[in-house]
Scaffold this motif. Structure first.
Motif, PDB file in Angstrom:
ATOM      1  N   ASP A 193       0.852  -1.078   0.061  1.00  0.00           N
ATOM      2  CA  ASP A 193      -0.316  -0.165   0.197  1.00  0.00           C
ATOM      3  C   ASP A 193       1.194   1.093  -0.234  1.00  0.00           C
ATOM      4  OD1 ASP A 193       1.162   1.085   2.321  1.00  0.00           O
ATOM      5  OD2 ASP A 193      -0.722  -0.961   3.354  1.00  0.00           O
ATOM      6  N   LEU A 194       0.395   2.043   0.336  1.00  0.00           N
ATOM      7  CA  LEU A 194       0.881   3.734  -0.202  1.00  0.00           C
ATOM      8  C   LEU A 194       2.502   4.010   0.791  1.00  0.00           C
ATOM      9  CD1 LEU A 194      -1.666   5.885  -1.364  1.00  0.00           C
ATOM     10  CD2 LEU A 194       0.510   4.868  -3.259  1.00  0.00           C
ATOM     11  N   ALA A 195       1.835   3.693   2.056  1.00  0.00           N
ATOM     12  CA  ALA A 195       2.318   4.077   3.311  1.00  0.00           C
ATOM     13  C   ALA A 195       3.550   2.871   3.355  1.00  0.00           C
ATOM     14  CB  ALA A 195       1.555   3.703   4.509  1.00  0.00           C
ATOM     15  N   ASP A 196       3.522   1.971   3.274  1.00  0.00           N
ATOM     16  CA  ASP A 196       4.745   1.059   3.036  1.00  0.00           C
ATOM     17  C   ASP A 196       5.267   1.330   2.078  1.00  0.00           C
ATOM     18  OD1 ASP A 196       3.612  -0.140   5.645  1.00  0.00           O
ATOM     19  OD2 ASP A 196       2.330  -2.038   4.855  1.00  0.00           O
ATOM     20  N   ALA A 197       5.358   1.901   1.036  1.00  0.00           N
ATOM     21  CA  ALA A 197       5.609   1.541  -0.383  1.00  0.00           C
ATOM     22  C   ALA A 197       6.869   3.145  -0.206  1.00  0.00           C
ATOM     23  CB  ALA A 197       4.858   1.552  -0.974  1.00  0.00           C
ATOM     24  N   ALA A 198       6.274   4.131   0.539  1.00  0.00           N
ATOM     25  CA  ALA A 198       6.506   4.782   0.663  1.00  0.00           C
ATOM     26  C   ALA A 198       7.639   4.751   1.915  1.00  0.00           C
ATOM     27  CB  ALA A 198       6.005   6.448   1.298  1.00  0.00           C
ATOM     28  N   ARG A 199       7.520   3.655   2.560  1.00  0.00           N
ATOM     29  CA  ARG A 199       8.273   3.772   4.203  1.00  0.00           C
ATOM     30  C   ARG A 199       9.425   3.159   3.166  1.00  0.00           C
ATOM     31  NH1 ARG A 199       3.417   3.044   6.569  1.00  0.00           N
ATOM     32  NH2 ARG A 199       3.220   4.286   8.060  1.00  0.00           N
ATOM     33  N   LYS A 200       9.062   2.272   2.436  1.00  0.00           N
ATOM     34  CA  LYS A 200      10.449   1.387   1.475  1.00  0.00           C
ATOM     35  C   LYS A 200      11.835   2.453   1.070  1.00  0.00           C
ATOM     36  CE  LYS A 200      11.453  -2.637  -0.226  1.00  0.00           C
ATOM     37  NZ  LYS A 200      11.536  -4.024   0.302  1.00  0.00           N
ATOM     38  N   VAL A 201      10.330   3.561   0.260  1.00  0.00           N
ATOM     39  CA  VAL A 201      11.329   4.434  -0.484  1.00  0.00           C
ATOM     40  C   VAL A 201      12.561   5.380   0.262  1.00  0.00           C
ATOM     41  CG1 VAL A 201      12.210   5.933  -2.138  1.00  0.00           C
ATOM     42  CG2 VAL A 201       9.731   4.695  -2.525  1.00  0.00           C
ATOM     43  N   LEU A 202      11.632   5.155   1.568  1.00  0.00           N
ATOM     44  CA  LEU A 202      12.770   6.244   2.899  1.00  0.00           C
ATOM     45  C   LEU A 202      13.716   5.389   3.393  1.00  0.00           C
ATOM     46  CD1 LEU A 202      10.399   7.676   4.648  1.00  0.00           C
ATOM     47  CD2 LEU A 202      11.798   8.766   3.918  1.00  0.00           C
ATOM     48  N   GLN A 203      14.078   4.021   3.197  1.00  0.00           N
ATOM     49  CA  GLN A 203      14.856   2.969   3.676  1.00  0.00           C
ATOM     50  C   GLN A 203      15.638   2.943   3.019  1.00  0.00           C
ATOM     51  OE1 GLN A 203      12.626  -1.000   3.831  1.00  0.00           O
ATOM     52  NE2 GLN A 203      11.527   0.009   5.522  1.00  0.00           N
ATOM     53  N   MET A 204      15.842   3.181   1.558  1.00  0.00           N
ATOM     54  CA  MET A 204      16.767   4.167   0.334  1.00  0.00           C
ATOM     55  C   MET A 204      17.881   4.159   0.599  1.00  0.00           C
ATOM     56  SD  MET A 204      14.527   1.866  -2.695  1.00  0.00           S
ATOM     57  CE  MET A 204      15.683   1.727  -4.113  1.00  0.00           C
ATOM     58  N   GLY A 205      17.425   5.434   1.378  1.00  0.00           N
ATOM     59  CA  GLY A 205      17.914   6.753   1.696  1.00  0.00           C
ATOM     60  C   GLY A 205      17.093   7.830   1.943  1.00  0.00           C
ATOM     61  N   PRO A 206      16.850   8.481   0.862  1.00  0.00           N
ATOM     62  CA  PRO A 206      16.174  10.080   0.572  1.00  0.00           C
ATOM     63  C   PRO A 206      15.495  10.250   2.248  1.00  0.00           C
ATOM     64  CG  PRO A 206      15.355   8.284  -1.011  1.00  0.00           C
ATOM     65  CD  PRO A 206      15.625   7.421  -0.357  1.00  0.00           C
TER      66      PRO A 206
END
Length: 303
Positions: A193-206
């Motif tokens: 879902d959108l929130a989990d996907a956003a956190r996934k991107v955050l874990q990449m470094g941004p």
């Protein structure tokens, strides 16, 4: 100043049974919007010497954008045929061998000392050599300059999804701010879902992931609680350039608040984020209220 690097093209927009050529392109739209908002802005992308190249240059010059880093080319300008369904824009691109498409890493200059931040994204990230050129620009400068990235994913433009995903997997960790639409998240992480996907991107470094959703407003995911800003309700003419103008509003707000730097973004507060989302939403609302990618001037913004 803010340096915007990425595609410019001509949108062939439906009008009275024909098509009207309008200057466009995701990164180009953000560049013009920043200039119109009164922000010191520079643009990096090849501009053709064909007649459409002059169409692209005029709004940049009118908005006060610095075009010194734009190489001129004898290759043709990219065209995007626009179709509208319920006000939503869909695109078909005519891009092979175009001026922008053939941008190479050798065309990327050393950046002037007054560049404060880099904005990049759009279809310019997809094909080579231009995708590799923009990647090189970010790779060379992301350690000292904040980077905002908006992939603005167009699945029908991506002929090699694995290669493009690999490029995004290299670029996203180098970005400080990433803006993604609901459609972008769906393409990147279809099982989340959108929130989990956003956190996934955050874990990449941004540090910050922005998610836009039209009438649903905008959301900022970061180290703190999610920050939200409602959409500004207007009568929608079309959505061309809406997300691009939102990006400009966010960057303008961050610069005005004095946090458009590596340290500033690292120490940003919820109130500062909310202010940036709000200006982005206000600017986007003006754009969607009129036809085509026609972002607001500073005098048209709420005081």
């Amino acid at each position: 100043m803010i340096l915007c690097a990425g595609e410019s093209l001509i949108d062939m927009v439906p009008e009275d049974g024909a098509f009207r050529p309008l200057a466009g392109g995701a990164v180009y739209n953000t560049t013009v919007a920043l200039g119109r908002l009164g922000e010191p802005t520079a643009y990096l992308w090849p501009i053709s010497r064909d007649p459409f190249g002059e169409v692209l240059l005029r709004p940049l010059i009118e908005a006060g954008v610095n075009t010194d880093l734009c190489p001129r080319s004898d290759r043709l300008t990219t065209l995007a045929l626009v179709t509208l369904t319920g006000g939503e824009a869909r695109y078909s691109f005519y891009d092979e061998g175009s001026a922008g498409r053939m941008l190479s890493q050798n065309d990327i200059p050393e950046l002037p000392g007054d560049v404060q931040a880099i904005f990049a994204g759009g279809i310019s990230l997809v094909p080579d050599p231009c995708g590799g050129a923009i990647e090189s620009l970010i790779q060379r400068n992301h350690h000292r300059l904040p980077v905002m990235l908006d992939p603005n994913i167009r699945p029908f433009f991506i002929t090699d999804p694995d290669s493009y995903r690999a490029r995004l997997n290299r670029l996203l960790p180098m970005a400080d701010i990433v803006k993604l639409s609901a459609d972008d998240f769906e393409w990147l992480f279809p099982a989340l879902d959108l929130a989990d996907a956003a956190r996934k991107v955050l874990q990449m470094g941004p540090r910050i992931v922005l998610q836009t959703g039209g009438a649903a407003g905008a959301h900022a995911y970061w180290a703190g609680e999610t920050v939200n800003a409602p959409a500004v309700r207007v009568t929608v003419a079309d959505t061309i350039g809406a997300g691009d103008t939102f990006n400009a509003g966010v960057l303008a707000s961050l610069r005005r608040q004095g946090v458009l730097s590596k340290d500033g973004i690292a120490g940003i507060t919820a109130d500062q984020l909310r202010c940036a989302l709000t200006l982005g939403a206000q600017a986007a609302a003006v754009t969607v209220s009129r036809a085509g990618a026609n972002p607001p001037w500073a005098s048209e913004m709420p005081t």
